[in-house]
Design a protein around this motif. Structure first.
Motif, mmCIF file in Angstrom:
data_model
loop_
_atom_site.group_PDB
_atom_site.id
_atom_site.type_symbol
_atom_site.label_atom_id
_atom_site.label_comp_id
_atom_site.label_asym_id
_atom_site.label_seq_id
_atom_site.Cartn_x
_atom_site.Cartn_y
_atom_site.Cartn_z
ATOM 1 N N HIS A 173 0.841 -1.204 0.000
ATOM 2 C CA HIS A 173 0.000 0.000 0.000
ATOM 3 C C HIS A 173 0.873 1.249 0.000
ATOM 4 C CE1 HIS A 173 -3.185 2.599 2.289
ATOM 5 N NE2 HIS A 173 -3.060 2.968 1.027
ATOM 6 N N ALA A 174 1.899 1.254 0.848
ATOM 7 C CA ALA A 174 2.792 2.409 0.914
ATOM 8 C C ALA A 174 3.499 2.629 -0.416
ATOM 9 C CB ALA A 174 3.809 2.218 2.035
ATOM 10 N N ALA A 175 3.919 1.539 -1.065
ATOM 11 C CA ALA A 175 4.564 1.665 -2.370
ATOM 12 C C ALA A 175 3.597 2.236 -3.396
ATOM 13 C CB ALA A 175 5.079 0.302 -2.828
ATOM 14 N N ALA A 176 2.331 1.828 -3.326
ATOM 15 C CA ALA A 176 1.320 2.336 -4.249
ATOM 16 C C ALA A 176 1.036 3.812 -4.024
ATOM 17 C CB ALA A 176 0.027 1.530 -4.110
ATOM 18 N N LEU A 185 5.670 5.886 -1.752
ATOM 19 C CA LEU A 185 6.718 5.929 -0.729
ATOM 20 C C LEU A 185 7.852 4.969 -1.083
ATOM 21 C CD1 LEU A 185 4.615 6.096 2.555
ATOM 22 C CD2 LEU A 185 5.517 7.966 1.157
ATOM 23 N N GLY A 186 9.058 5.341 -0.678
ATOM 24 C CA GLY A 186 10.231 4.524 -0.934
ATOM 25 C C GLY A 186 10.427 3.460 0.126
ATOM 26 N N PRO A 187 11.603 2.810 0.118
ATOM 27 C CA PRO A 187 11.859 1.713 1.067
ATOM 28 C C PRO A 187 11.652 2.092 2.531
ATOM 29 C CG PRO A 187 13.525 1.733 -0.647
ATOM 30 C CD PRO A 187 12.704 2.968 -0.850
ATOM 31 N N MET A 240 -2.550 9.429 3.901
ATOM 32 C CA MET A 240 -1.887 8.207 4.351
ATOM 33 C C MET A 240 -0.470 8.499 4.834
ATOM 34 S SD MET A 240 0.499 5.758 3.089
ATOM 35 C CE MET A 240 0.831 4.034 3.405
ATOM 36 N N SER A 241 0.269 9.303 4.070
ATOM 37 C CA SER A 241 1.647 9.590 4.457
ATOM 38 C C SER A 241 1.708 10.475 5.703
ATOM 39 C CB SER A 241 2.412 10.233 3.301
ATOM 40 O OG SER A 241 1.777 11.412 2.854
ATOM 41 N N LEU A 242 0.742 11.376 5.878
ATOM 42 C CA LEU A 242 0.702 12.176 7.104
ATOM 43 C C LEU A 242 0.458 11.285 8.308
ATOM 44 C CD1 LEU A 242 0.650 14.781 8.721
ATOM 45 C CD2 LEU A 242 -1.750 15.082 8.064
ATOM 46 N N VAL A 262 8.662 9.652 4.466
ATOM 47 C CA VAL A 262 7.503 9.906 3.587
ATOM 48 C C VAL A 262 7.884 10.915 2.493
ATOM 49 C CG1 VAL A 262 5.771 9.312 5.306
ATOM 50 C CG2 VAL A 262 6.610 11.665 5.195
ATOM 51 N N ASN A 263 9.170 10.904 2.136
ATOM 52 C CA ASN A 263 9.678 11.658 0.978
ATOM 53 C C ASN A 263 9.643 13.176 1.164
ATOM 54 O OD1 ASN A 263 9.893 9.124 -0.151
ATOM 55 N ND2 ASN A 263 8.087 9.324 -1.452
#
Length: 205
Positions: A56-59, A62-64, A113-115, A135-136
């Motif tokens: 989900h995070a990759a979608a 977000l990176g590794p 999501m990233s927040l 989170v970039n």
């Protein structure tokens, strides 16, 4: 919805603390539901759920570091999963390619999501700068975002406060100890009890 944004008549700080509290308890809730369905803890099923979070995070672009944070594992563990499971590795790459094609992650901006992931990472004890990098976001980008968006700033402050509260040592209760009492030895309660004189008539009767 109960987590409504604060308005001029509300209490923005209370709102931010409530949202962060909900995020902090999300993992416990998820694993409680997991065990409720299965009746017990299942490591393989938990790993599958954590891998799904990473995908989900990759979608979401977000990176590794962000994928590992979303899964709740280290980057080293995420790399081992990829090496051990080619299908999982391919799923991550496909999700990342889709995010890039759709331009999901705009440079210098956060998704909901990233927040949420940033806040959870801060509450777990990671510094704000490192959590932002996952989170970039660079430090200067996060600073400008906080200046432009008071809600984001309040949420981050609430997460930092909660992380500090977690690190504060709790007051320890004094250890409870037992003392062996031998037969015939008066107890503490008996020793403190007032002595009553026995009337002569009672002793001679």
């Amino acid at each position: 919805m109960t987590n409504q944004r604060p308005d001029s008549s509300g209490a923005p700080r209370d709102w931010a603390e409530h949202v962060v509290s909900c995020l902090d308890g999300r993992d416990d809730t998820d694993w409680t539901l997991h065990e409720s369905v299965r009746g017990t803890h299942n490591l393989a099923a938990e790993t599958n759920e954590r891998r799904a979070r990473a995908v989900h995070a990759a979608a979401m672009g977000l990176g590794p570091a962000g994928r590992a944070a979303a899964a709740g594992v280290s980057e080293a563990m995420l790399s081992r999963w990829c090496a051990q499971n080619p299908l999982f590795d391919a799923a991550l790459m496909s999700a990342a390619a889709m995010a890039a094609a759709e331009e999901v992650a705009e440079p210098g901006r956060l998704s909901g999501m990233s927040l949420g992931l940033l806040l959870q990472t801060v509450v777990r004890g990671t510094g704000v700068t490192a959590a932002a990098a996952a989170v970039n976001l660079r430090y200067d980008q996060l600073r400008r975002l906080r200046e432009r968006n008071p809600d984001v700033d309040r949420l981050i402050r609430a997460a930092v406060t909660r992380a500090r509260a977690r690190r504060m040592p709790k007051a320890r209760k004094p250890a409870f100890t037992y003392r062996v009492i031998r037969d015939g030895e008066p107890t503490q309660a008996a020793a403190k009890a007032p002595h009553r004189a026995v009337p002569p008539s009672a002793s001679t009767g």
